[in-house]
Structure formats: C-alpha cells, structure tokens
Design an enzyme around this catalytic site. Sequence first.
Site, PDB file in Angstrom:
ATOM      1  CB  SER A 108       2.242  -4.751   1.578  1.00 32.85           C
ATOM      2  OG  SER A 108       0.967  -3.986   1.374  1.00 32.85           O
ATOM      3  CE  LYS A 182      -1.885  -3.321   3.249  1.00 29.46           C
ATOM      4  NZ  LYS A 182      -1.442  -3.008   1.897  1.00 29.46           N
ATOM      5  CE  LYS A 250       3.071  -8.687   0.262  1.00 22.39           C
ATOM      6  NZ  LYS A 250       3.250  -7.774  -0.689  1.00 22.39           N
TER       7      LYS A 250
END
Length: 299
Positions: A108, A182, A250
């Site tokens: 990701s 994502k 994140k």
Amino acid sequence: METPYPKLTDPSKTRIGWIGIGIMGSAMVSHILAAGYSVTVYARDLRKTKDLQTKGARVANSPKELAEMSDVVFTIVGNSNDVGSLLLGDDGVLAGLKPGGVTVDMTSSKPGLAREIHAEARRRNCWAVDAPVSGGDAGAREGKLTIFAGGELEIVEWLSPVMKNMGIVRYMGEAGSGQSCKIGNQICVGSNMVGLAEGIVFAEKAGLDPVKWLDAVKDGAAGSAVMRLFGGMMTERDYKATGFAEYMVKDLGMAAEAATAMPGTALNKQLFSGMVANGDGKLGFQGVVSVIRRLNGIS
C-alpha cells in the site's frame, strides 16, 4: 527457462522474484510455489527465508540479483520509502530486470510513486503494475485477496495466471490507479472500524452484553464485513494483527496528502495514531476500540 512479456506465463518457465515475506507476503508467495512456479526470494534477514526454502524457493543476495534471475518481481513491503529504494535504487529491482520484465508492487503505497516507477520501467523497456491488496492475513492464507491493479490492461491480463493464485484481480486503470483504489478502501475500512468500536463501547457503557448487541445488529443496516471479521475480536479484546495499526495511520495519511477534504478520515487517523502513541502500533486495526475505551474511562 524464462518468459518475459509478451511470452505467455507458464509455471514451468516463468521465473518469479519476491521481496517481502512478512505476515502476508510469506502466505502469498507460498501459493505461487504451490502452483509450480520457480520462485527466488530476497530478505535482509536470511532466517526469514528458511520456511520458503523448504517449499522450493531460492534466495538472492540483493534486489538487483533477484531481478536478474526473474521475469516478474513482486514486492510487498512496509511503506513507500522501502518501495522506492527497492525498485529504483542503484542495487534495486529495475537495475537488474531485463527488457520485457515486469515489476508488481503490492505494497500500500503512494499513487505518485507508482507512476514514477512505471515511467522508469518503461524507460528501461520493462513494465510496472501497482497492485495493493485487501483481505488481511486470512485472505492471504486462503488465496482470497482482492487485488487492485493499475497499469496497462494487457500486462495485468498477462499476469493473471500468476496472480489468480493469490486472489481476485480488479483492474482499476492506468499506473497509480491500484494505489488510489486501496487508499479509498482504507478510508472505508478505517471509518467502519471506528464506528464499530464506538458502537461496542456504547453498548458496554449502556450495560448491554456487547456479544448480544453484535448478534442483534449484524444482519441489519449496521452489519458489515468489518463487523463480521472484527466485532468478536473487539469484544474479546483480541488485538492480534491481521494488519498493523501503524499501517492504517500510513494509509489514512496518504489520503490526507491527496488534498481532498476528508474530515472523517482526518479524525480516524488521529484515533489510530492514538494506538501508535500508546505503543500499540504493531497491534491489529481492531485495537482502535482500546482508544475509544480509554476515552470513556474503561480500562
């Protein structure tokens, strides 16, 4: 014994390279080994490769050496900085990949970095696909991940015989599109996690049995995959990681960097950041309920 694009992928000929053998990566590459592909892995800590070696994997000494031995190189690592150094560095994957080779980054990561990697791959007459995944370690173990792919459609289709061993591929568009998908996925997951956590804590504060509450609401509009997968873990205070809380921070941070007004996402990032501040960054996403409990004076 090599099949760079456009030669058809073939378990007896296509050479796979793999970087990233953590919770999910080791399960994912195990499926590829089981399908009969020749696989070479790279890890900074060679001890982590022992189990895969027993399944037939070979080991490379650097990302560049691994790429020199591979037609397709998959990466699934911690963050964008890791991706950049592994793929674009002087001793990185693209430095060793032969023309026609393909990189597939399943981390990701940032859409902009995916586009940068794609441009550099094309400059070298190679190809790059960004293909982050959803489904956690259970999806990785069972080969039931959802894979969000960005890049040229024909390359994604060429890769499908390999990637189908890990899950279902959803083609999203040009380079960077998989990563954008994502991030959107994580915005929804984070919001669902926080909503579920608050519902459970409200039930506890109201004197309800949280297990009975979950059972009562799971089949109505409140029900969700997040509730099905993580509701019981929240009530039982089982925070075993299927995905690290620090990774959610994140991912939600990348959403904020997109300069889109996302007030709910910003608040959710603060709550998951609370887990990290409490020393719980390596616990699972569902541990955000511990932050809500603390805010409500529940130990």
